[in-house]
Design a protein around this motif. Structure first.
Motif, PDB file in Angstrom:
ATOM      1  N   LEU A 166       0.841  -1.191   0.000  1.00 14.40           N
ATOM      2  CA  LEU A 166       0.000   0.000   0.000  1.00 14.40           C
ATOM      3  C   LEU A 166       0.881   1.248   0.000  1.00 14.40           C
ATOM      4  O   LEU A 166       2.051   1.188   0.386  1.00 14.40           O
ATOM      5  CB  LEU A 166      -0.902   0.010   1.243  1.00 14.40           C
ATOM      6  CG  LEU A 166      -1.873  -1.168   1.394  1.00 14.40           C
ATOM      7  CD1 LEU A 166      -2.682  -0.995   2.675  1.00 14.40           C
ATOM      8  CD2 LEU A 166      -2.789  -1.283   0.190  1.00 14.40           C
ATOM      9  N   PRO A 167       0.359   2.386  -0.408  1.00 16.17           N
ATOM     10  CA  PRO A 167       1.163   3.615  -0.419  1.00 16.17           C
ATOM     11  C   PRO A 167       1.597   4.038   0.981  1.00 16.17           C
ATOM     12  O   PRO A 167       0.969   3.684   1.987  1.00 16.17           O
ATOM     13  CB  PRO A 167       0.219   4.651  -1.035  1.00 16.17           C
ATOM     14  CG  PRO A 167      -0.805   3.857  -1.770  1.00 16.17           C
ATOM     15  CD  PRO A 167      -0.978   2.595  -0.996  1.00 16.17           C
ATOM     16  N   VAL A 200       2.446   7.574   3.112  1.00 18.29           N
ATOM     17  CA  VAL A 200       2.215   9.020   3.062  1.00 18.29           C
ATOM     18  C   VAL A 200       2.920   9.681   4.245  1.00 18.29           C
ATOM     19  O   VAL A 200       2.434   9.603   5.383  1.00 18.29           O
ATOM     20  CB  VAL A 200       0.710   9.347   3.103  1.00 18.29           C
ATOM     21  CG1 VAL A 200       0.486  10.860   3.153  1.00 18.29           C
ATOM     22  CG2 VAL A 200      -0.006   8.754   1.886  1.00 18.29           C
ATOM     23  N   HIS A 260       5.147   6.839  -4.959  1.00 19.53           N
ATOM     24  CA  HIS A 260       4.021   5.930  -4.750  1.00 19.53           C
ATOM     25  C   HIS A 260       2.769   6.358  -5.501  1.00 19.53           C
ATOM     26  O   HIS A 260       1.749   5.666  -5.458  1.00 19.53           O
ATOM     27  CB  HIS A 260       3.735   5.799  -3.250  1.00 19.53           C
ATOM     28  CG  HIS A 260       4.698   4.889  -2.565  1.00 19.53           C
ATOM     29  ND1 HIS A 260       4.467   4.347  -1.313  1.00 19.53           N
ATOM     30  CD2 HIS A 260       5.902   4.402  -2.953  1.00 19.53           C
ATOM     31  CE1 HIS A 260       5.486   3.588  -0.971  1.00 19.53           C
ATOM     32  NE2 HIS A 260       6.371   3.606  -1.945  1.00 19.53           N
ATOM     33  N   ARG A 285      -3.529   1.342  -4.968  1.00 20.80           N
ATOM     34  CA  ARG A 285      -3.910   2.704  -4.585  1.00 20.80           C
ATOM     35  C   ARG A 285      -5.433   2.795  -4.646  1.00 20.80           C
ATOM     36  O   ARG A 285      -6.021   2.825  -5.725  1.00 20.80           O
ATOM     37  CB  ARG A 285      -3.296   3.740  -5.544  1.00 20.80           C
ATOM     38  CG  ARG A 285      -1.844   4.054  -5.258  1.00 20.80           C
ATOM     39  CD  ARG A 285      -1.312   5.071  -6.264  1.00 20.80           C
ATOM     40  NE  ARG A 285      -2.056   6.329  -6.254  1.00 20.80           N
ATOM     41  CZ  ARG A 285      -1.816   7.342  -5.425  1.00 20.80           C
ATOM     42  NH1 ARG A 285      -0.851   7.241  -4.529  1.00 20.80           N
ATOM     43  NH2 ARG A 285      -2.531   8.449  -5.490  1.00 20.80           N
ATOM     44  N   ALA A 291      -3.574   4.249   3.110  1.00 15.68           N
ATOM     45  CA  ALA A 291      -2.115   4.269   3.126  1.00 15.68           C
ATOM     46  C   ALA A 291      -1.620   4.223   4.558  1.00 15.68           C
ATOM     47  O   ALA A 291      -2.390   4.361   5.515  1.00 15.68           O
ATOM     48  CB  ALA A 291      -1.595   5.532   2.436  1.00 15.68           C
ATOM     49  N   THR A 292      -0.319   4.026   4.708  1.00 19.09           N
ATOM     50  CA  THR A 292       0.339   4.115   6.005  1.00 19.09           C
ATOM     51  C   THR A 292       0.927   5.509   6.144  1.00 19.09           C
ATOM     52  O   THR A 292       1.643   5.975   5.270  1.00 19.09           O
ATOM     53  CB  THR A 292       1.464   3.077   6.133  1.00 19.09           C
ATOM     54  OG1 THR A 292       0.922   1.769   5.937  1.00 19.09           O
ATOM     55  CG2 THR A 292       2.120   3.156   7.498  1.00 19.09           C
ATOM     56  N   ARG A 293       0.631   6.163   7.260  1.00 21.90           N
ATOM     57  CA  ARG A 293       1.118   7.516   7.484  1.00 21.90           C
ATOM     58  C   ARG A 293       2.077   7.544   8.673  1.00 21.90           C
ATOM     59  O   ARG A 293       1.899   6.800   9.628  1.00 21.90           O
ATOM     60  CB  ARG A 293      -0.060   8.462   7.722  1.00 21.90           C
ATOM     61  CG  ARG A 293      -0.954   8.594   6.493  1.00 21.90           C
ATOM     62  CD  ARG A 293      -2.330   9.140   6.830  1.00 21.90           C
ATOM     63  NE  ARG A 293      -3.114   9.329   5.622  1.00 21.90           N
ATOM     64  CZ  ARG A 293      -3.806   8.353   5.009  1.00 21.90           C
ATOM     65  NH1 ARG A 293      -3.810   7.116   5.494  1.00 21.90           N
ATOM     66  NH2 ARG A 293      -4.484   8.604   3.911  1.00 21.90           N
TER      67      ARG A 293
END
Length: 477
Positions: A192-193, A195, A217, A284, A294-296
């Motif tokens: 996964l993206p 961020v 990404h 995405r 996404a993972t932040r």
């Protein structure tokens, strides 16, 4: 006085001219490579394969997973963030099939205490104490977590279906776990993206990660997925099917899936999955509210920390990756791995470019006072320089566009202004990476030169909401 028939002034101009020609030519080669990715992405966008469509709400609302999911979190001196990370995971991922493995070292009691405080009696969390003093490497800690997972599976008589990798400072998305669980029904590895979140106290250092990941990404990984090249894992927000992770462990002498000496074990993991014939996907998607799934997290906010982190990435990907992973089996693989490993060369070209800027100022001054004669560049070199200038503006426009799409137009403008900052960090990291790589030939074993974290995004409840309105995080605090 002359040297080989040239005066010192003529030598000065000759060296400057040759450096200019060298840098301009190889900058053009890099620009052509980037153009190939740009136009590939534009084609994918035009054909509807480069967007971020909404995720089926039936998936996000699943209260049960299709099987057990193991989350592996290696830690070292993460007492400032691990409690919030685990607590947030337990809150937004209520599924009972979830098991969180937190790897700690016996000489890091503060992290152990914080992790246990987060568990607060929740049986879905297991604190795993390494049998070695820390720090070793992140890969070595992951291998210890993998052994703990195997022990649990043997004792309970059932295996996990997916294994997810995360770092101690991650702010996970509520929809990520059910999405990964669903996606691994038809793939062996999913990424996964990522961020990075803007930080009001570090607009320039921490901020430059925003545009780099937005473009990487948002475009590069999308193209990589489309051309069928192996997908590197980012180390967070990625999941691997349990059977292929088991097969990967069997290929190593220590029956562990990660290379304990690797500085970027996550990068190599994704490539090894493809080498074993596994299917990989980069996803995405947006949830029902329009937020990118996404993972932040917060990225390094100081120059020293950013340089150390990127040193590890360059050393692991450009040098160890070349040694360990080769060039793949397809044209797409060779192309993407060449892009992965061009970092040190790119940094060298940037260093030459900044040197040439300084020399140009000196040359102008010496010409003005009559010490050096006025020089005229050849037509071919002028054309090459104009093309490079056009490509620089083209790159700046793309960087603005991808950054604006996630963080808003203000961060988009900042992304362009931060280009020199990113370049300086790249140059400094490349110098350190080359030095570290040369030291490895003398038997210097790499250790976990990790980034320190002193706060977690969950401290700011607006961290997720800010992105819904495409506004920078600091505007919401």
């Amino acid at each position: 006085m002359t040297i080989l028939g040239f005066s010192p002034g003529e030598w000065f101009l000759l060296v400057q001219h040759e450096l200019l020609l060298f840098a301009a030519f190889f900058f053009l080669i890099g620009a052509i490579d980037e153009l190939a990715v740009d136009f590939s992405w534009l084609w994918l966008k035009a054909t509807g394969r480069a967007g971020a469509p909404p995720l089926d709400s039936a998936i996000t609302q699943k209260d049960r997973l299709s099987g057990d999911a193991a989350i592996l979190i290696p830690t070292w001196e993460e007492e400032q963030v691990i409690e919030q990370t685990v607590s947030h995971m337990l809150k937004v991922w209520p599924q009972r099939e979830l098991r969180i493995y937190v790897g700690c070292y016996p000489n890091d009691p503060a992290t152990m205490s914080a992790a246990m405080a987060a568990a607060a009696g929740d049986t879905r969390v297991r604190i795993v104490i390494h049998d070695k003093q820390g720090p070793t490497t992140k890969a070595d800690c992951l291998n210890r977590l993998y052994r703990a997972l195997c022990e649990d599976e043997s004792r309970q008589g059932r295996s996990a279906q997916i294994v997810v990798l995360h770092d101690a400072e991650d702010l996970v998305d509520p929809a990520a776990l059910p999405l990964l669980d669903e996606a691994l029904h038809c793939a062996d590895f999913v990424q996964l993206p990522v961020v990075p979140l803007p930080q009001s106290g570090s607009h320039w250092i921490a901020g430059h990660y925003c545009e780099e990941f937005a473009e990487s990404h948002g475009k590069a990984m999308v193209v990589r997925d489309a051309v069928g090249a192996a997908l590197p894992a980012a180390g967070v927000g990625c999941a691997i099917a349990r059977p292929i992770l088991r097969d990967l462990a069997k290929t190593n002498a220590n029956a562990a899936p990660f290379d304990a000496d690797a500085l970027t074990e996550d990068y190599e993991l994704g490539l090894k999955v493809a080498e074993m014939g596994g299917q990989s996907r980069f996803l995405r998607l947006r949830d029902g509210d329009g937020r990118l799934i996404a993972t932040r997290s917060y990225f390094p906010a100081t120059l020293d920390a950013a340089v150390r982190q990127k040193t590890r990435w360059l050393h692991g990907i450009a040098f160890q990756g070349w040694e360990h992973m080769g060039w793949g089996t397809t044209t797409g693989d060779a192309w993407m791995r060449l892009r992965d490993r061009r970092g040190p060369i790119g940094a060298l070209l940037l260093a030459i470019a900044y040197l040439l800027l300084a020399l140009a100022g000196l040359t102008f001054t010496l010409e003005f006072v009559g010490v050096l004669p006025a020089i005229e560049l050849s037509g071919g070199l002028k054309l090459l320089l104009w093309i490079n200038l056009a490509m620089l503006l083209w790159r700046a426009a793309w960087r603005f566009g991808f950054t604006r799409s996630i963080y808003g137009w203000k961060q988009g403008v900042m992304a362009v202004l931060r280009i020199p900052v990113a370049n300086i960090i790249a140059i400094m990291a490349a110098r350190r990476a080359i030095t570290a790589y040369l030291r490895s030939f003398a038997g210097v074993v790499p250790t976990w030169d990790k980034t320190a974290h002193d706060r977690h995004p969950s401290s700011f409840p607006s961290a997720l909401d800010a992105e819904l309105r495409f506004a920078p995080l600091e505007a919401k605090r």
